[in-house]
Design an enzyme around this catalytic site. Structure first.
Site, PDB file in Angstrom:
ATOM      1  N   HIS A 106      48.585  -3.577 -27.880  1.00 53.63           N
ATOM      2  CA  HIS A 106      47.389  -4.329 -27.468  1.00 53.63           C
ATOM      3  C   HIS A 106      46.154  -3.427 -27.507  1.00 53.63           C
ATOM      4  CE1 HIS A 106      49.490  -7.775 -25.045  1.00 53.63           C
ATOM      5  NE2 HIS A 106      49.987  -7.608 -26.256  1.00 53.63           N
ATOM      6  N   TYR A 235      43.835 -10.147 -16.258  1.00 58.01           N
ATOM      7  CA  TYR A 235      43.743  -9.799 -14.839  1.00 58.01           C
ATOM      8  C   TYR A 235      42.707 -10.746 -14.239  1.00 58.01           C
ATOM      9  CZ  TYR A 235      46.201  -5.359 -15.707  1.00 58.01           C
ATOM     10  OH  TYR A 235      47.134  -4.401 -16.046  1.00 58.01           O
ATOM     11  N   PRO A 327      50.805  -1.558  -8.588  1.00 56.28           N
ATOM     12  CA  PRO A 327      50.992  -1.747 -10.027  1.00 56.28           C
ATOM     13  C   PRO A 327      49.763  -2.256 -10.793  1.00 56.28           C
ATOM     14  CG  PRO A 327      52.195  -3.420  -8.787  1.00 56.28           C
ATOM     15  CD  PRO A 327      51.644  -2.477  -7.784  1.00 56.28           C
ATOM     16  N   LYS A 331      50.527   2.042 -13.920  1.00 58.60           N
ATOM     17  CA  LYS A 331      50.606   3.491 -14.111  1.00 58.60           C
ATOM     18  C   LYS A 331      51.905   4.177 -13.684  1.00 58.60           C
ATOM     19  CE  LYS A 331      46.677   4.472 -15.931  1.00 58.60           C
ATOM     20  NZ  LYS A 331      46.925   3.877 -17.236  1.00 58.60           N
ATOM     21  N   TYR A 419      42.835   3.209 -18.257  1.00 58.20           N
ATOM     22  CA  TYR A 419      43.911   2.237 -18.478  1.00 58.20           C
ATOM     23  C   TYR A 419      44.831   2.676 -19.620  1.00 58.20           C
ATOM     24  CZ  TYR A 419      46.235  -2.282 -18.505  1.00 58.20           C
ATOM     25  OH  TYR A 419      47.186  -3.269 -18.431  1.00 58.20           O
TER      26      TYR A 419
HETATM   27  P1  FAD Z   1      62.889   4.506 -10.375  1.00 54.88           P
HETATM   28  O1  FAD Z   1      62.631   3.620 -11.530  1.00 54.88           O
HETATM   29  O2  FAD Z   1      62.809   3.930  -9.014  1.00 54.88           O
HETATM   30  O3  FAD Z   1      64.311   5.157 -10.599  1.00 54.88           O
HETATM   31  C1  FAD Z   1      64.979   5.869  -9.575  1.00 54.88           C
HETATM   32  C2  FAD Z   1      66.480   5.752  -9.800  1.00 54.88           C
HETATM   33  O4  FAD Z   1      67.152   6.503  -8.815  1.00 54.88           O
HETATM   34  C3  FAD Z   1      66.968   4.317  -9.657  1.00 54.88           C
HETATM   35  O5  FAD Z   1      67.756   3.967 -10.761  1.00 54.88           O
HETATM   36  C4  FAD Z   1      67.766   4.339  -8.360  1.00 54.88           C
HETATM   37  O6  FAD Z   1      68.857   3.410  -8.396  1.00 54.88           O
HETATM   38  C5  FAD Z   1      68.255   5.769  -8.325  1.00 54.88           C
HETATM   39  N1  FAD Z   1      68.565   6.266  -6.979  1.00 54.88           N
HETATM   40  C6  FAD Z   1      67.897   6.047  -5.839  1.00 54.88           C
HETATM   41  N2  FAD Z   1      68.483   6.679  -4.810  1.00 54.88           N
HETATM   42  C7  FAD Z   1      69.537   7.346  -5.336  1.00 54.88           C
HETATM   43  C8  FAD Z   1      70.524   8.187  -4.786  1.00 54.88           C
HETATM   44  N3  FAD Z   1      70.552   8.472  -3.477  1.00 54.88           N
HETATM   45  N4  FAD Z   1      71.473   8.690  -5.591  1.00 54.88           N
HETATM   46  C9  FAD Z   1      71.473   8.413  -6.922  1.00 54.88           C
HETATM   47  N5  FAD Z   1      70.547   7.610  -7.508  1.00 54.88           N
HETATM   48  C10 FAD Z   1      69.591   7.094  -6.715  1.00 54.88           C
HETATM   49  N6  FAD Z   1      54.535   1.234 -13.991  1.00 54.88           N
HETATM   50  C11 FAD Z   1      53.886   1.313 -15.181  1.00 54.88           C
HETATM   51  O7  FAD Z   1      53.697   2.417 -15.690  1.00 54.88           O
HETATM   52  N7  FAD Z   1      53.405   0.212 -15.846  1.00 54.88           N
HETATM   53  C12 FAD Z   1      53.565  -1.038 -15.325  1.00 54.88           C
HETATM   54  O8  FAD Z   1      53.183  -2.020 -15.969  1.00 54.88           O
HETATM   55  C13 FAD Z   1      54.217  -1.160 -14.052  1.00 54.88           C
HETATM   56  N8  FAD Z   1      54.410  -2.368 -13.489  1.00 54.88           N
HETATM   57  C14 FAD Z   1      55.164  -2.461 -12.346  1.00 54.88           C
HETATM   58  C15 FAD Z   1      55.388  -3.715 -11.798  1.00 54.88           C
HETATM   59  C16 FAD Z   1      56.133  -3.825 -10.639  1.00 54.88           C
HETATM   60  C17 FAD Z   1      56.359  -5.179 -10.050  1.00 54.88           C
HETATM   61  C18 FAD Z   1      56.702  -2.681 -10.026  1.00 54.88           C
HETATM   62  C19 FAD Z   1      57.547  -2.799  -8.783  1.00 54.88           C
HETATM   63  C20 FAD Z   1      56.487  -1.432 -10.556  1.00 54.88           C
HETATM   64  C21 FAD Z   1      55.704  -1.306 -11.705  1.00 54.88           C
HETATM   65  N9  FAD Z   1      55.457  -0.069 -12.266  1.00 54.88           N
HETATM   66  C22 FAD Z   1      54.717   0.030 -13.418  1.00 54.88           C
HETATM   67  C23 FAD Z   1      55.996   1.144 -11.626  1.00 54.88           C
HETATM   68  C24 FAD Z   1      57.282   1.634 -12.267  1.00 54.88           C
HETATM   69  O9  FAD Z   1      58.236   0.598 -12.330  1.00 54.88           O
HETATM   70  C25 FAD Z   1      57.839   2.829 -11.485  1.00 54.88           C
HETATM   71  O10 FAD Z   1      56.786   3.743 -11.245  1.00 54.88           O
HETATM   72  C26 FAD Z   1      58.963   3.532 -12.229  1.00 54.88           C
HETATM   73  O11 FAD Z   1      60.142   2.766 -12.140  1.00 54.88           O
HETATM   74  C27 FAD Z   1      59.228   4.931 -11.682  1.00 54.88           C
HETATM   75  O12 FAD Z   1      60.330   5.486 -12.334  1.00 54.88           O
HETATM   76  P2  FAD Z   1      61.265   6.539 -11.595  1.00 54.88           P
HETATM   77  O13 FAD Z   1      62.306   6.914 -12.575  1.00 54.88           O
HETATM   78  O14 FAD Z   1      60.439   7.589 -10.972  1.00 54.88           O
HETATM   79  O15 FAD Z   1      61.901   5.743 -10.375  1.00 54.88           O
HETATM   80  C1  PHB Z   2      53.890  -6.041 -16.427  1.00 55.32           C
HETATM   81  O1  PHB Z   2      53.859  -6.544 -17.556  1.00 55.32           O
HETATM   82  O2  PHB Z   2      54.930  -6.017 -15.754  1.00 55.32           O
HETATM   83  C2  PHB Z   2      52.664  -5.447 -15.849  1.00 55.32           C
HETATM   84  C3  PHB Z   2      51.517  -5.410 -16.611  1.00 55.32           C
HETATM   85  C4  PHB Z   2      50.361  -4.865 -16.077  1.00 55.32           C
HETATM   86  C5  PHB Z   2      50.363  -4.379 -14.785  1.00 55.32           C
HETATM   87  C6  PHB Z   2      51.529  -4.410 -14.032  1.00 55.32           C
HETATM   88  C7  PHB Z   2      52.680  -4.961 -14.561  1.00 55.32           C
HETATM   89  O3  PHB Z   2      49.221  -3.873 -14.256  1.00 55.32           O
END
Ligand code: FAD
Ligand code: PHB
Length: 427
Positions: A106, A235, A327, A331, A419
């Site tokens: 995009h 948005y 979110p 990021k 962004y």
């Molecule tokens: P996580 O994805 O949380 O992974 C952590 C892992 O550790 C999990 O698999 C969990 O099961 C495991 N774990 C936890 N505790 C333990 C334990 N004790 N022992 C072993 N394993 C364990 N980010 C973006 O960049 N762009 C977006 O568009 C965006 N949209 C989002 C929309 C929503 C609704 C949400 C909720 C989040 C969004 N995010 C977005 C944020 C993004 O999803 C997270 O920042 C990302 O998942 C972080 O990755 P991580 O690997 O640090 O943590």
């Molecule tokens: C998504 O597609 O899940 C999404 C897109 C933009 C955002 C957050 C989530 O700011």
């Protein structure tokens, strides 16, 4: 008895995840099975998996421990927007083939308010930079496939993960899995276990400083089996609250609605969700929202959170384990990818030369970007959501600021460059 290798013995010129330099010790059922790796990674989210993949490319062995099943982590619907730098990292590391094929590139987003849509045109404001819409669970699937194809060691469904010796030179992770209890000794531990993980809490009290902010709302997110009603993300800010129209593919749309942080999902039957989305998004004359079956629904509370520093001894925190953003700026995943890129460089330097400079500077290098992203995510959230305590004056200020962001090249360039993601200076 296993002997601890020197740093230099522990390094191999070729990717060595398939090599097991340390024989696994089989013990009686009462004794934990002890093995050894170079980097023990807790969490198979984007941070842990990408770290394991990047380390492998540098010839550094790791074991990933994950509490959930493979099916669960591959189906968990979360982020959707990848910055240019995240895409570049995935593609240059060889894990981006499907992303390049299926990801939706995009070149702009729409901010919708006051009865009109305003496009933030990346191609004009930040030439050559774009975002790619590609589901987080697809990134996770691609990284798991890449690790397993290279003989990588990911242990799913582990429990009772505990950390030991993180302030010494031989840290270890203990856990249980189907076969019983086990211990993995390592040179380093990477805490990639998300906000609710155990690694951050393994750091002694008084070492870390926490910064946080809760928001008086959450997001109700849905996945719908319907063609997106827009080519780009929308948005939308309205008096009824914020709404976001995103997508996953030409057949699947993703939507979010601002709701109360403790909203009961049971109070939102499909009809109510579609009506509320229409009320917040159909504010531009002639624009219609296409509806269809909802595949998935969930409510997420919104929070900003930072841990300083992101390291203690031989434990390094990365991704959501160290910081959370609301979110709205898309990021979280991107920041997680940045952290592990920095950590890979630092570990590679240590294994190659014994130099600790990059490891010592890990927190500093990450936190600079973390705080920029914190500010941007807070700013986008404040700009677009409705706050209960706002009076008519506050709302007018918000509208005026939105108008400025969309009409001034300086202001819209600032939004656009944040962004799509600022350049990744990792040193
Ligand atoms: P996580 O994805 O949380 O992974 C952590 C892992 O550790 C999990 O698999 C969990 O099961 C495991 N774990 C936890 N505790 C333990 C334990 N004790 N022992 C072993 N394993 C364990 N980010 C973006 O960049 N762009 C977006 O568009 C965006 N949209 C989002 C929309 C929503 C609704 C949400 C909720 C989040 C969004 N995010 C977005 C944020 C993004 O999803 C997270 O920042 C990302 O998942 C972080 O990755 P991580 O690997 O640090 O943590
Ligand atoms: C998504 O597609 O899940 C999404 C897109 C933009 C955002 C957050 C989530 O700011």
């Amino acid at each position: 008895m296993r002997t601890l290798p020197s740093r230099h013995n522990a390094t191999c010129a070729l990717p060595c995840a398939t090599r097991r330099p340390y024989p696994r010790i089989v013990a009686s059922p009462q004794t934990p099975v002890t093995s050894r790796t170079q980097v023990a990674i807790v969490g198979a989210g984007p941070a842990g998996l990408l770290l394991s993949h990047l380390l492998h490319l540098r010839g550094i062995e790791s074991v990933v421990l994950e509490a959930r099943s493979r099916e669960y982590v591959e189906q968990r619907v979360r982020a959707g927007v990848l910055e240019q730098g995240t895409v570049d990292t995935l593609v240059s590391s060889g894990a981006g083939e499907r992303l390049l094929r299926e990801g939706l590139v995009h070149h702009g987003i729409e901010l919708r308010f006051g009865g009109a849509g305003h496009r933030i045109a990346f191609e004009k404001l930040v030439p050559g930079r774009a975002i790619t819409v590609y589901g987080q669970q697809e990134v996770v699937k691609d990284l798991i496939a890449a690790r397993l194809a290279a003989g990588g060691d990911i242990r799913f469904e582990v429990s009772d993960v505990g950390l030991d010796g993180i302030d010494g030179e031989r840290p270890a992770v203990s856990f249980w899995n189907k076969s019983g209890s086990a211990i993995i000794e390592a040179d380093f531990i990477a805490g990639c276990d998300g906000f609710h993980g155990v690694c951050r809490d393994a750091i002694p009290p008084g070492v870390l400083r926490f910064f946080d902010k809760d928001y008086p709302f959450g997001w109700l997110g849905v996945l719908a089996a319907v063609e997106p009603s827009s080519e780009e993300l929308i948005y939308a800010s309205s008096d009824r609250g914020f709404a976001l129209h995103s997508m996953r593919s030409p057949q699947v749309s993703r939507f979010y609605l601002q709701v109360a942080p403790d909203e009961d999902i049971a109070a939102w039957p499909d009809r109510r969700i579609w009506d509320e989305l229409a009320a917040r998004l159909e504010t531009v004359p002639g624009w219609k929202l296409s509806t269809g079956p909802l595949i998935e629904k969930g409510v997420t509370a919104m929070r900003s959170f930072v841990t300083e520093p992101m390291q203690f001894g031989r434990l390094f925190l990365a991704g959501d384990a160290a910081h959370i953003v609301p979110p709205t700026g898309a990021k979280g995943l991107n920041l997680a990818a940045f952290d592990v890129t920095v950590l890979t460089e630092a570990l590679a330097e240590w294994y190659a030369s014994g130099d600790t400079a990059l490891l010592d500077g890990y927190s500093r290098a990450c936190l600079r970007r973390v705080w920029r992203v914190q500010h941007f995510s807070w700013w986008m959230t404040t700009l677009l959501h409705t706050f209960e305590h706002y009076d008519a004056y506050d709302r007018r200020l918000q509208e005026s600021y939105l108008d400025y962001v969309c009409s001034s090249d300086a202001a819209s360039t600032s939004l656009a460059e944040n962004y799509v993601g600022l350049e990744r200076a990792i040193r």
